[in-house]
Design an enzyme around this catalytic site. Structure first.
Site, short mmCIF file in Angstrom:
data_model
loop_
_atom_site.label_atom_id
_atom_site.label_comp_id
_atom_site.label_asym_id
_atom_site.label_seq_id
_atom_site.Cartn_x
_atom_site.Cartn_y
_atom_site.Cartn_z
CG HIS A 480 -2.15 -0.87 0.94
ND1 HIS A 480 -3.44 -0.42 1.07
CD2 HIS A 480 -2.24 -2.15 0.50
CE1 HIS A 480 -4.28 -1.39 0.75
NE2 HIS A 480 -3.58 -2.46 0.41
CD GLU A 499 -4.00 2.19 -0.66
OE1 GLU A 499 -5.05 2.28 -0.03
OE2 GLU A 499 -2.91 2.65 -0.24
CD GLU A 505 -6.90 3.91 2.52
OE1 GLU A 505 -6.72 2.98 3.32
OE2 GLU A 505 -5.97 4.59 2.05
#
Lengths: 700, 700
Positions: A480, A499, A505
């Site tokens: 990420h 990511e 998110e």
């Protein structure tokens, strides 16, 4: 030829002598849809041109590299032009299809001037072009300090482009859709929505940069096999419609990279397709990468997972043990009672995963350091071998194993990458000891070594190093906040996902992702590799634990299901809380059923930023799955199921938006219907505003 | 008190209210030779003053720290002043004596202002003062960003000082001897004799800074326990004779360090002695360090060693396998035939070590990377687990073990410290696998992470980390080109030695070390910890393999012997080539005999920069060894052997300069004579110009 000459004079701004014309070489793709011309002008500068289906898509454009003490840009003479071809079908360890054809013709355009030598290596595919710069070894050991890349991409019209700003430190921006001449990153600079963002140029955008020409041709400029170099961005000239390569620098703004000879740059890739659906099947980036470097891949297993994660985003719990996410828990070191990564809570997730066939459970906040980690740019924040007192590593390891579930470890580095590199061996050995087969890394904040950038050479090498080191320990990787992927998962198939874009998110604590967002990602970011987007949020309004929270997911629930098919990844999270899934077991059934590895994938329709529909065949099984999503506009689609096997009957379960569904007004209704289907049958799908449809088609 | 008031007004430039006078506290050392006064002025700024034997040695001087968003400098009120005392005798794992008394009175001067709290912690010893700044934990997790240290040292006269320039990246300078007002680093800046040097201030010098007052008092300003902070330099004001603390910065020039609360700075130490000989017995720096952190120290063994090293310096061989030290061996990768670190050559050294009781053999150039390493500031240069093809690690491991000799591994990092940190675990595990008990590290060149400095916080933490990590693997450490030591070998006794100064090697390829050099080191650099100087060069003219070489060692051979006693280190190299030692077995006998660990050490005489004579008793044995050296001036000394045990007879072997010896004209003659001695006997030593005398006194 006269027309060409005029163009070259116009574009390159230099005159072509008879000698220069002799240097022009043409490379055709195997099916002759794509051609590349390359040549030198009078000053010995190299240029290239790409045509696709007879039309120029990249007009004469400059090639070259600037490096201190070297001349890789001018005064070149053509030493030789060596042609070659290649046709191979290779099998990825996992992927959108079980085999991929790598078929190209190539040209090594060898140049030399009085001081230096360089080869420009072209590959022409029927759906695109790759080229890179190659620098041979010299007699005496030598390094090159790259200060600039001269590559240009001269577009031939003011295409529609989908772009995010050229940011040294983040790729988590909302996409803009403009003409090339309309590219302007100033609003991003003004908004500063990403804490670490570093955007310095009004016309600079990230790759892959996808464009649509008026005739429907889709052109995406990308890079492949980004290793030991700064990431490639593009700076648009709104007047000439030319993009210039821009490399993210090292900590010295004047230095883009330092490389030891022999060396070659990453591939520059121009993906070419007749339409948006074709782009979804374009494997040029993967094909330009090196084959798998791992000798044993038996331990690499795509999987679905759930995890102790979303509950911290929505305020049910905290990452830190003794505080409430804002560094207030340092003094007494006593538990706050809100810590999510406890032994008991993790067991709940393990139970849930075991019950629902999810292979893994991610746990964030398990390790010490979360009390004082964010945006500090300091080292030694986290230990990757020391758990909080309420997280029993050994017991959870035992418990997970007894349930047949794998634990996924979390390594948030806070971008103190030096700290992480010191701990890598001990951290992965610790994972081996406790049977964790996968790690999710995180790079939140400004980089240490200070002055380096998320997308610069130092970090590019770090990400690759982590892929190599985790492979050594037979650990799968989900990175990420790294640089965006460039197909390196072909070479390191343990690198399941990244990511490297704006994920789910953001819906928990920002204005979120607009309805078109997931309709852009597959045509841009995901061209480089799988994204761990974390779909599957059923509780669209995230104020479950805090009535004051106004944030929400900007889709319907049915669209969340469809994302498992439209957003390809071998690692897919069921991101919502178990209790939210348990309220809707009928809907959750699709997530239980959908696989994460495929024999075949087909884009049934697509329009970048508007909609797409993917059909995929489960790996090694006759079942098919369809995902269809739309932007803020409701849509109706009709498909013929002509990809099913003749003579077979299938049970299709259709998860569609309820009659009045709407992503803002009424996101929850999902209508589930079952029907028996055969090859050639027609399905009609109705998608609500920012809605979707997910279908499992199980062979009887 | 009136006089004090006037002084304070004058020095601090601020008036003292009645309130401020109430804040003044006095701390006396146990024997009352040393006193410290500390107080606040009207603005709540802290000051201190040190007297020694009734005379002011540091007059009222400012205290405080500047940190972003904090006030640790003014507006303070005295919260409390807590006194304490301590008397303990501790046993170092190895050292100049087998036990050390740590006896002090202390004062915690607790301050607070409206925003912050800080304690200034003083310790008064009979031979010096230590103080440091301590910052308590706050309720909310917090970090401090230190931008400046305000500590000052107000000298009371224009003392003679021995100094090297305040260089961020090197401590390998020749010492200057001037008055305080004569400090001027401009000649060093102009000469640029060290490739990596970074000297930016004309009046800035390194610590330990040793000074001699007119009355003979020797004052040395140093630091102890340098951890998690930039190294302390001092900026002189030639007019006021005041030194201001200057901390080496991080990669951000405005930031000196970032620290997580609770935190304390390293100790600032003022060593005080009546004369130069006393300074040689001053253990204040060790006493201010934390006790040993290792639970098992049984594997830590001081030793003498020889090694494949000097022969590359003098041109007999090369570090690199396929070239000749200048990066010309890259192309073909074939052996040049000049590579020194071969299996066969290493066996010669092992044989030599075994025959002569040397515990270890260092081998440099054994690992791949030397073809293209120097001054490139690039990563991934060296592997620490891959040997050149002509160096058989397994066979040499076996061979050395069969001979009872330990191999010392070499890790040149080329200051690509990030690369080294990534390899530490695998490198030390590799050492364990092949039975190497010690490592010599090297930090040649500019640091990576770029922008960091050899003496800045990042590297300071690195050196400590290496000491900790090597200890974990039971590996002893000898660090070359690190920050100068500050007594941390008490805490990490596996950290045997550092270079951190201008060593013997400069005699092989530069103007070399002047005759006074070794007469300054014990009073300055070596106060902080042992130095791996690599004494013992018998072939004073280094043109043995290259007649054109003009470089030479600037001592006599006898002085080279004496250095084994005068330059304390638990790790002492016999640095010359075995063949040079084998030509003079009679002289070499002293190096065979001299130990590297001691029960007791006495400076028989000393004058900084001129001469010194050390007598040391072998650890656990009744034998004594004397070393006496002089600068460019010949000297005669007479000593009474009153430290020998009464009633015992000893055989003294005296290795003295031959009658006409002279370091330039006639460096080789060594006269060896034996005599029986008893306690109380008198010895007369004649030292040639830059000569010396070494004596073994073996109990019968």
């Amino acid at each position: 030829m006269k027309k060409f000459l005029v163009l070259l004079l116009f574009i390159a701004g230099s005159s072509l002598s008879v000698y220069a014309q002799k240097t022009i070489k043409t490379l055709l793709s195997p099916g002759k849809t794509t051609s590349v011309k390359v040549g030198l002008n009078k000053s010995g500068e190299a240029f290239y041109k790409i045509t696709y289906n007879g039309a120029t898509v990249v007009d004469w454009s400059r090639l070259g590299i600037e490096a201190r003490g070297h001349n890789f840009s001018s005064g070149f003479k053509l030493v030789s032009a060596e042609a070659g071809s290649h046709d191979e079908t290779w099998k990825p360890v996992w992927g959108e299809e079980s085999q991929i054809r790598d078929h190209y013709n190539e040209l090594r355009y060898r140049l030399a001037n009085e001081t230096d030598a360089m080869t420009i290596h072209f590959r022409a595919y029927d759906n695109g072009v790759g080229f890179r710069y190659e620098f041979p070894a010299k007699e005496k050991a030598d390094n090159i300090t790259v200060t600039n890349e001269l590559t240009e991409f001269q577009m031939t019209a003011d295409h529609t482009a989908w772009w995010i700003p050229g940011d040294y430190d983040s790729n988590e921006h909302v996409y803009s859709t403009t003409s090339i001449s309309g590219i302007n990153t100033a609003p991003y600079m003004a908004e500063k929505s990403i804490v670490t963002q570093h955007i310095v140029d009004t016309y600079n955008v990230q790759t892959p940069l996808t464009m649509r020409a008026a005739n429907g041709t889709h052109i995406s400029i990308a890079e492949a096999a980004l290793v030991d170099f700064g990431a490639l961005h593009l700076t648009a000239d709104p007047k000439t419609l030319k993009f210039k390569a821009f490399l993210i620098s090292t900590s010295d703004p004047a230095v883009k990279s330092v490389n030891t000879l022999p060396f070659h740059t990453p591939w520059r890739a121009v993906l070419l397709n007749r339409d948006a659906a074709g782009l979804l099947g374009n494997r040029l980036i993967l094909n330009l990468n090196e084959p798998c470097k791992l000798s044993d891949v038996s331990w690499i297993k795509p999987m679905k997972y759930c995890g102790v994660w979303w509950e911290m985003h929505v305020g049910k719990g905290t990452w830190d043990y003794s505080g409430s996410q804002n560094g207030d828990g340092f003094k007494n070191g006593q538990p706050s009672g809100k810590h999510s990564a406890t032994t008991a809570n993790t067991k709940k997730y393990i139970d849930f995963a075991a019950k629902n066939g999810l292979g893994g459970v991610l746990v964030e906040g398990w390790n010490i350091g979360w009390e004082n980690w964010f945006n500090q740019q300091k080292e030694e924040v986290f230990s990757f071998t020391k758990a909080y007192p309420d997280y029993d590593v050994a017991e959870l390891s035992r418990y997970a194993e007894s349930k047949g579930v794998k634990l996924i470890m979390h390594h948030e580095t806070s971008s103190a990458v030096t700290s992480y590199e010191r701990q890598m061996d001990s951290a992965y050995a610790f994972m081996n000891q406790y049977g964790y087969p996968a790690v999710k890394t995180g790079y939140v904040g400004k980089i240490i070594p200070k002055g380096e950038w998320h997308d610069g050479q130092w970090m590019v090498n770090h990400y690759v190093r982590v892929a190599e080191r985790t492979a050594k320990y037979r650990v799968m990787l989900d990175a990420h906040e790294p640089v965006r992927p460039s197909g390196l998962h072909r070479t390191y198939p343990n690198w399941l996902a990244c990511e490297a874009s704006r994920g789910q998110e953001f819906n928990a604590w920002s204005k979120g992702n607009p309805p078109e967002h997931e309709c852009i990602l597959p045509f841009t970011r995901i061209l480089g590799g799988p994204m761990d987007y974390t779909p599957g949020i059923f509780q669209i309004e995230v104020n479950q634990f805090d009535p004051n929270k106004k944030e929400r997911v900007h889709t319907t629930v049915a669209k969340q299901l469809a994302l498992y098919v439209t957003l390809y990844s071998p690692l897919q999270m069921a991101a919502d809380l178990p209790e939210n899934y348990e309220k809707r077991p009928d809907v959750f059934q699709f997530i239980r059923d959908v696989p994460v590895d495929w024999d075949e994938s087909r884009a049934l329709n697509a329009s970048v930023g508007d909609y797409l529909t993917m059909a995929r065949k489960e790996k090694g099984k006759p079942n098919w799955f369809i995902g269809s999503i739309t932007d803020e506009n409701p849509r109706d689609f009709t498909f013929k199921l002509d990809f099913l096997e003749a003579g077979k009957t299938y049970e299709a379960t259709i998860y569609e938006d309820g009659p009045d569904a709407h992503y803002e007004k009424n996101p929850y209704p999902v209508n589930i219907r079952k029907t028996t289907v055969r090859k050639g049958d027609t399905l009609r799908l109705r998608l609500a505003a920012s809605g979707g449809c997910a279908i499992s088609i199980m062979a009887n």
